[in-house]
Design a protein around this motif. Structure first.
Motif, short mmCIF file in Angstrom:
data_model
loop_
_atom_site.label_atom_id
_atom_site.label_comp_id
_atom_site.label_asym_id
_atom_site.label_seq_id
_atom_site.Cartn_x
_atom_site.Cartn_y
_atom_site.Cartn_z
N UNK A 138 2.09 -9.56 6.37
CA UNK A 138 1.16 -8.98 7.32
C UNK A 138 1.45 -7.49 7.45
N UNK A 139 0.51 -6.63 7.08
CA UNK A 139 0.71 -5.19 7.26
C UNK A 139 0.79 -4.82 8.74
N UNK A 190 6.19 1.06 6.38
CA UNK A 190 4.90 0.62 6.89
C UNK A 190 3.81 1.68 6.82
N UNK A 191 4.12 2.85 6.26
CA UNK A 191 3.11 3.90 6.14
C UNK A 191 2.06 3.49 5.13
N UNK A 192 0.78 3.65 5.50
CA UNK A 192 -0.35 3.21 4.68
C UNK A 192 -0.95 4.38 3.92
N UNK A 193 -1.22 4.14 2.62
CA UNK A 193 -1.94 5.10 1.79
C UNK A 193 -3.12 4.39 1.15
N UNK A 194 -4.33 4.88 1.40
CA UNK A 194 -5.52 4.29 0.78
C UNK A 194 -5.77 4.96 -0.55
N UNK A 220 5.44 -1.16 12.93
CA UNK A 220 6.39 -1.99 12.20
C UNK A 220 6.26 -1.76 10.69
N UNK A 221 7.27 -2.14 9.93
CA UNK A 221 7.04 -2.28 8.49
C UNK A 221 6.21 -3.53 8.22
N UNK A 222 5.86 -3.75 6.98
CA UNK A 222 5.19 -4.99 6.61
C UNK A 222 6.07 -6.18 6.99
#
Length: 879
Positions: free
Chosen positions: A840-841, A712-716, A809-811
């Motif tokens: 859902x992210x 679930x870690x986000x990278x833009x 959470x994860x996706x």
């Protein structure tokens, strides 16, 4: 006044179009039947009201012999399991087995000066008609695609007790269902549909759909009968779908039949948008006269547009004949869409492109067979199926040439939802001799001249053109499926009949003709029809206007349970040596292999797991299909038509929803990939692109590109303001290197968004990407994501569902929503979802609107189940 106009439109939309000011009614109940083998008396005797029908069975009309036998439990459901094999085939039994008498008693006494008409909208294949001891048809009544109308005024009894009796004979020949396309091909010697002898997507229909398959009505008129009105709308110039419009022109004509032996004078009058147009006429005795009325100029018209490009405005029109005493002799009510269809040649793609009201429209189309293979048509089912096509963000439906000229109720739904229609006439390359085929009984030269009666074909074509030509959705006529019609049919049809009776639409000589799309790659100009590598949709150049291209379509486990016996619910096993194992029932229902496409998600553990993973493949295939074609819009392509989007029986291929109207992930993959403004990822060159299939210029959009790993870690990756003009596709940002690093070990989720200035998504697209080995190892190990779900009733038949995935959470991946019965937990059908199979992210939420028809017998709940979301049932909060 505006309220009254809206009210009139609402009323017209709810009234069947055979209703004419209460002067017409349908004979659709109280029929009885008997096979000819048990009925030795003639029609002159049977049609006498005192003749006993006590031994006869209830009959389904409109319907077929097989639908009547099914209703009387004489045969099992042919769509379940292998039950169809338990029903005798007409080729083996002989035609008498399915030759039936149908009888109906009705009350009718004509008033003074009133004419009473008996109307048939379709009988398959030949019949004789009797009423009150007399034969009605003086000439043979032959041909599946032919309306017939009889003046029965003089045959009605004075006491009003009337009996109608019809003997219906099957097609001749019936065709040998030997496993070929259309069986041995001889079914095409008739002017009838061809699929009933079997095809690669259906088993044979055992009675070949013999019966009174379409509506039977009683109509009452005065001395003059008004019929076959023709409405043409002319919309000059290049229009936009919003704002005030320049004037449009409406031209109207109609046939007036004087049934009397004396000259009749009166006025033809029609009303449209509050304007009245009239013309005085004098009609010779016992003649039918075509009357052209003065043109009407419609100021500031509200135009009709295809889905995704604008509104589908429909004007109520009433057209009447007023006799000399001003009494209404007859009238018709129509809904008129003001629009104009044009075509032009695109020299870049080397194919035709379609214009509506002067604007070119990129065709995102669907191939359609029929709503039900046994011809059980209803306005409700048509409405649901066409709405599904609108919800897929498609804009055209092609009616395949081995089936029907579609029914008015189908076209009414297409008018309502904005689906253009390409209507084939009745022929196919398979039956009609395009190829050498050892399964066919006769050689190519003989088959090339099918059907046997060319005059009947042309007579039927004339009638069917008149029946459907007024619908705004009808855009294209097509001579045949993958082959031209015989020359002595084609030439008059194209050069005189269509020119005279329509003259406003594009005519294609056959479905994959070079006149439509120059098929410079050779071959038949269509296909392929199975799973393709995702990259191929983007990189492999196919026909510039592809009339048939598609993939798979197995439903989920709930869908499979409806028609596959429990003992046959066995997952196909893929073998790399080509010897895959497929259950016999799956094979009977025309399963197309998913082959190696399931294994990257992990080998299926059972049929439920197989069906779940098949939905991932379904979604990916159809999203990629439409994205790939759209990425080359106006450069390689002017359109594509998917083969196919629906099945008229319980097949296991080419369907976005099953026979029971339960959608699968194919529908929502298309819904996503076909959205009018769409952000997408090209897997070949790793470019993020935007396609705009609207007439609007989009400015100040924020493009956001993010990646989520399996935790679930986000990278833009980037976000940038962008814009795009109307009907364009643009590449924007290459992201290949970044993705390669982020997906290497376990794969990842790629989230693409276009946000407006209020930071609200106007396009959103999530891809699940494999690891460097091409497997979805991360998905196989994805941790659970407990989502929070709320459902509330926002209006009658409308439920808003909000899904929240908490931060950390994860996706929450690939969630299927269903509306179910609160007690049995079975799905309610049909139901329409604004989106489905959604992801859902973490830290985000999504809202889905569910629309359904409320009943007093079902209390609904919402179920949600995802790849890593445990199934839960949510009660619906009622304010």
């Amino acid at each position: 006044m505006k309220f009254l106009n809206y009210l009139l439109i609402a009323l017209l939309l709810t009234i069947p179009f055979w209703t004419k000011a209460q002067r017409q009614y349908e004979l659709n109940t109280g029929w009885q039947c008997s096979p000819i083998t048990k009925t030795k008396d003639a029609g002159l005797a049977i049609s006498v009201p005192t003749y006993s029908l006590s031994s006869w069975l209830p009959a389904v009309v409109p319907g077929t012999v097989l639908t009547t036998m099914l209703a009387n439990k004489q045969v099992p459901d042919p769509f379940y399991g292998m039950n169809n094999n338990k029903i005798p085939d007409i080729y083996t039994t002989g035609r008498d087995y399915y030759t039936y008498w149908f009888a109906k008693d009705f009350q009718e006494v004509p008033k003074a000066g009133e004419q009473v008409w008996l109307n048939f909208r379709g009988i398959n294949y030949s019949c004789d008609v009797f009423l009150n001891g007399q034969q009605v048809n003086k000439r043979p009544f032959v041909g599946m695609f032919l309306r017939q109308s009889f003046n029965i005024t003089s045959l009605l009894r004075k006491d009003g007790k009337n009996r109608l009796a019809v003997i219906v004979h099957p097609p001749d020949p019936v065709g040998n269902p030997n496993g070929g396309q259309g069986g041995d091909g001889t079914i095409a010697k008739n002017v009838a549909h061809q699929y009933v002898a079997g095809w690669d997507w259906i088993q044979p229909i055992r009675d070949r759909n013999t019966g009174i398959w379409d509506k039977v009505t009683i109509e009452k008129t005065g001395t003059v009968n008004l019929k076959n009105p023709h409405v043409v709308t002319i919309v000059p110039g290049k229009r936009l779908s919003d704002g005030l419009q320049q004037p449009a022109t409406v031209r109207v004509s109609a046939e007036l039949e004087n049934t009397s032996a004396t000259r009749q004078t009166g006025v033809v009058r029609y009303t449209l948008n509050g304007q009245i147009v009239t013309k005085a006429v004098s009609l010779a005795p016992n003649t039918t006269t075509i009357v052209d009325l003065p043109a009407l100029t419609l100021a500031k018209p509200k135009l009709w547009w295809p889905a995704g490009y604008g509104e589908q405005h429909l004007y109520p029109m009433n057209i009447q004949f007023l006799a000399g005493d001003k009494a209404v002799s007859d009238e018709e009510n129509l809904l008129v869409g003001v629009r104009e269809i044009q075509t032009e040649w695109n020299s870049t793609t080397r194919s035709r492109q379609i214009l509506v009201n002067g604007q070119k429209v990129f065709i995102k189309g669907a191939n359609w067979i029929v709503s039900d293979a046994m011809l059980r048509f209803t306005p409700e089912r048509y409405n649901a199926e066409i709405r599904f096509h609108r919800d897929m963000n498609l804009n055209l439906i092609r009616i395949w040439g081995g089936a029907l000229s579609e029914r008015p109720e189908f076209y009414q739904a297409c008018d309502k939802y904005g689906l253009l229609v390409m209507q084939d006439f009745w022929g196919s390359g398979d039956c009609n001799g395009r190829w050498v085929d050892p399964m066919k009984k006769e050689d190519q030269w003989t088959r090339r001249n099918y059907p046997d009666d060319h005059g009947l074909f042309l007579t039927s074509a004339i009638d069917q053109i008149k029946m459907i030509r007024n619908y705004a959705s009808l855009a294209i006529w097509c001579g045949g499926n993958e082959i031209t019609l015989p020359q002595d049919i084609m030439t008059p049809l194209r050069d005189s009949i269509l020119t005279k009776l329509d003259g406003t639409r594009w005519f294609i000589d056959y479905s994959n003709s070079d006149e439509m799309s120059f098929n410079f790659l050779g071959g038949n100009g269509d296909g392929p029809y199975g799973i393709q590598p995702i990259s191929q949709f983007w990189s492999h150049r196919t026909w510039p206007f592809n009339s048939e291209v598609g993939s798979v379509g197995v439903g989920d486990y709930t869908s499979l349970e409806r028609f596959i016996p429990r003992e046959n619910l066995v997952a196909p096993i893929y073998a790399k040596n080509g010897k895959s194992q497929v259950d016999s029932v799956w094979d009977y229902h025309k399963y197309i292999g998913y082959d190696a496409s399931i294994d990257p998600y992990g080998k299926a553990t059972d049929v439920r797991d197989f069906a779940r993973k098949a939905q991932l493949v379904n979604y990916d295939q159809y999203r990629a299909l439409m994205e790939g074609f759209s990425s080359h819009m106006w450069d390689w392509y002017t359109g594509t038509i998917i083969w196919k989007t629906q099945n008229p029986w319980t097949a296991l291929r080419g369907q976005m929803y099953d026979y029971y109207l339960d959608p699968n992930a194919c529908l929502y993959g298309l819904h996503n990939g076909s959205e009018p403004l769409h952000i997408m990822y090209n897997p070949v060159d790793s470019m993020v692109m935007v396609v705009n299939n609207t007439f609007r210029y989009y400015r100040d959009m924020m493009m956001v590109i993010k990646v989520y790993d399996m935790a679930g870690k986000e990278t833009t990756l980037t976000q940038v303001f962008s814009e795009i003009g109307s009907t364009l596709v643009r590449p924007y940002v290459p992201i290949g290197r970044s993705l390669q690093a982020l997906t290497k070990d376990k794969g990842a989720f790629l989230m693409l968004q276009l946000l407006d200035l209020n930071k609200k998504p106007i396009s959103e697209n999530m891809y699940w990407l494999p690891d460097e080995k091409g497997t979805y190892s991360g998905l196989q190990q994805l941790a659970k994501a407990p989502v929070q779900v709320k459902a509330r009733l926002v209006a009658s038949g409308k439920i808003d569902v909000t899904l929240t995935n908490p931060a950390g959470n994860p996706v929450a991946f690939f969630n299927r929503l269903s509306l179910v019965d609160a007690t049995t937990k079975t799905r309610l059908l049909p139901v329409f979802y604004s989106d489905n199979y959604i992801s859902i992210p973490p830290g985000q939420q999504k809202s889905i609107l569910i629309e359904f028809t409320p009943t007093t017998t079902n209390t609904p709940m919402v179920s949600v189940e995802g790849w890593n979301v445990t199934e839960q049932y949510i009660p619906i909060a009622i304010p």
